[in-house]
Design an enzyme around this catalytic site. Structure first.
Site, PDB file in Angstrom:
ATOM      1  N   ASP A  95       0.863  -1.172   0.000  1.00  0.00           N
ATOM      2  CA  ASP A  95       0.000   0.000   0.000  1.00  0.00           C
ATOM      3  C   ASP A  95       0.903   1.227   0.000  1.00  0.00           C
ATOM      4  OD1 ASP A  95      -1.683   2.174   0.786  1.00  0.00           O
ATOM      5  OD2 ASP A  95      -3.129   0.689   1.498  1.00  0.00           O
ATOM      6  N   ASP A 117      -7.886   4.979  -7.880  1.00  0.00           N
ATOM      7  CA  ASP A 117      -9.238   4.737  -7.343  1.00  0.00           C
ATOM      8  C   ASP A 117      -9.824   6.055  -6.833  1.00  0.00           C
ATOM      9  OD1 ASP A 117      -8.927   2.073  -7.893  1.00  0.00           O
ATOM     10  OD2 ASP A 117      -8.223   1.548  -5.890  1.00  0.00           O
ATOM     11  N   GLU A 194      -7.157   3.550 -19.394  1.00  0.00           N
ATOM     12  CA  GLU A 194      -7.240   4.640 -20.378  1.00  0.00           C
ATOM     13  C   GLU A 194      -7.771   4.119 -21.715  1.00  0.00           C
ATOM     14  OE1 GLU A 194      -3.543   6.649 -20.541  1.00  0.00           O
ATOM     15  OE2 GLU A 194      -4.185   8.123 -22.030  1.00  0.00           O
TER      16      GLU A 194
HETATM   17  N1  SAM Z   1      -3.021   2.290 -13.327  1.00  0.00           N
HETATM   18  C1  SAM Z   1      -3.794   1.210 -13.919  1.00  0.00           C
HETATM   19  C2  SAM Z   1      -4.483   1.684 -15.171  1.00  0.00           C
HETATM   20  O1  SAM Z   1      -4.554   2.901 -15.377  1.00  0.00           O
HETATM   21  O2  SAM Z   1      -4.918   0.835 -15.969  1.00  0.00           O
HETATM   22  C3  SAM Z   1      -4.802   0.617 -12.899  1.00  0.00           C
HETATM   23  C4  SAM Z   1      -5.893   1.546 -12.445  1.00  0.00           C
HETATM   24  S1  SAM Z   1      -6.914   0.824 -11.179  1.00  0.00           S
HETATM   25  C5  SAM Z   1      -8.350   1.776 -11.198  1.00  0.00           C
HETATM   26  C6  SAM Z   1      -6.144   1.386  -9.685  1.00  0.00           C
HETATM   27  C7  SAM Z   1      -5.100   0.409  -9.140  1.00  0.00           C
HETATM   28  O3  SAM Z   1      -4.427   1.028  -8.055  1.00  0.00           O
HETATM   29  C8  SAM Z   1      -5.699  -0.874  -8.604  1.00  0.00           C
HETATM   30  O4  SAM Z   1      -5.009  -1.979  -9.164  1.00  0.00           O
HETATM   31  C9  SAM Z   1      -5.492  -0.783  -7.097  1.00  0.00           C
HETATM   32  O5  SAM Z   1      -5.307  -2.029  -6.481  1.00  0.00           O
HETATM   33  C10 SAM Z   1      -4.263   0.101  -7.001  1.00  0.00           C
HETATM   34  N2  SAM Z   1      -4.186   0.888  -5.766  1.00  0.00           N
HETATM   35  C11 SAM Z   1      -5.155   1.674  -5.266  1.00  0.00           C
HETATM   36  N3  SAM Z   1      -4.750   2.265  -4.124  1.00  0.00           N
HETATM   37  C12 SAM Z   1      -3.477   1.833  -3.910  1.00  0.00           C
HETATM   38  C13 SAM Z   1      -2.527   2.078  -2.884  1.00  0.00           C
HETATM   39  N4  SAM Z   1      -2.812   2.875  -1.846  1.00  0.00           N
HETATM   40  N5  SAM Z   1      -1.311   1.492  -2.980  1.00  0.00           N
HETATM   41  C14 SAM Z   1      -1.028   0.665  -4.022  1.00  0.00           C
HETATM   42  N6  SAM Z   1      -1.904   0.383  -5.020  1.00  0.00           N
HETATM   43  C15 SAM Z   1      -3.110   0.965  -4.966  1.00  0.00           C
END
Ligand code: SAM
Length: 211
Positions: A95, A117, A194
């Site tokens: 995280d 997110d 995207e």
């Molecule tokens: N960046 C990728 C894309 O644009 O296709 C994935 C987008 S997805 C909506 C967001 C990703 O961020 C998820 O895989 C989620 O598990 C990860 N994520 C969200 N909060 C996070 C955090 N605090 N630390 C690490 N990963 C995180």
């Protein structure tokens, strides 16, 4: 993006040499791992890794670290990593809240946040990766002339980010509400999200935060 029940994901990650398990011990020593002095760029919330792997292939003189919270998602990036021949990319399953445990002051040159997110509930605002709380974490690990590059299709999250960046004492440049039809479109590498959102006709917002 959370893929459930990926069989063997945890075990596979445990065995994979490109996933760093002792991140705390690498703090201040990431350049030793890469075996060079090249700049280090992070993508936080990397998802399945398309963006980062394409970027790494294009820029062998830059080192990349992909950060992803969930094993079930990271495993997809590892599958893609198998076909990649370069040695300039590693992964951390963690995280991003704990960024400062893994990286020393100013150890990082650039941070990408792609389609983070949105955490739409107000009480979860601190979890948004562009909140002032997260910007303060980036402030420690990012070089003084380093930047955070943020893309999203989510207008509420983008507007929130436009407010938080100055609140955290940072500045904003190169803002666009429609990246693909803007002066900044050239050379843009699309992420998984995207591709999906732009194929649905959604405009992509992008900003660069700096100090
Ligand atoms: N960046 C990728 C894309 O644009 O296709 C994935 C987008 S997805 C909506 C967001 C990703 O961020 C998820 O895989 C989620 O598990 C990860 N994520 C969200 N909060 C996070 C955090 N605090 N630390 C690490 N990963 C995180």
């Amino acid at each position: 993006m959370r893929l459930r029940n990926v069989k063997g994901a945890r075990e596979n990650i445990e065995m994979n040499p490109y996933v760093i398990k002792d991140g705390e011990e690498k703090k201040g020593k990431w350049r030793e791992l890469f075996g060079n002095d090249h700049p280090i760029h992070l993508e936080i919330g990397m998802g399945k890794g398309k963006f980062l792997l394409e970027l790494a292939a294009k820029n062998p003189e830059i080192n990349y670290i992909g950060i992803e919270k969930f094993s079930s998602v990271l495993i997809r990036a590892l599958q893609k990593r198998e076909e990649y021949e370069g040695d300039n990319i590693y992964f951390l399953r963690m995280d991003a809240e704990h960024l400062q445990d893994m990286f020393d002051e100013e150890e990082i040159d650039q941070i990408y946040l792609n389609f983070s997110d949105p955490w739409p509930k107000e009480r979860h605002a601190k979890r948004r990766l562009t909140s002032k709380e997260f910007l303060s974490r980036y402030d420690h690990v990012l070089k003084k002339d380093g930047v955070v590059i943020f893309k999203t299709d989510n207008r509420d999250l983008f507007d929130f980010s436009l407010e938080q960046v100055p609140m955290a004492g940072w500045k904003i440049k190169n803002v666009t509400y429609d990246l693909h039809h803007s002066e900044f479109a050239e050379g843009n590498i699309m992420t998984e999200y995207e591709e999906k959102f732009s194929s649905e006709g959604k405009a992509i917002c992008r900003l660069i935060a700096y100090r």
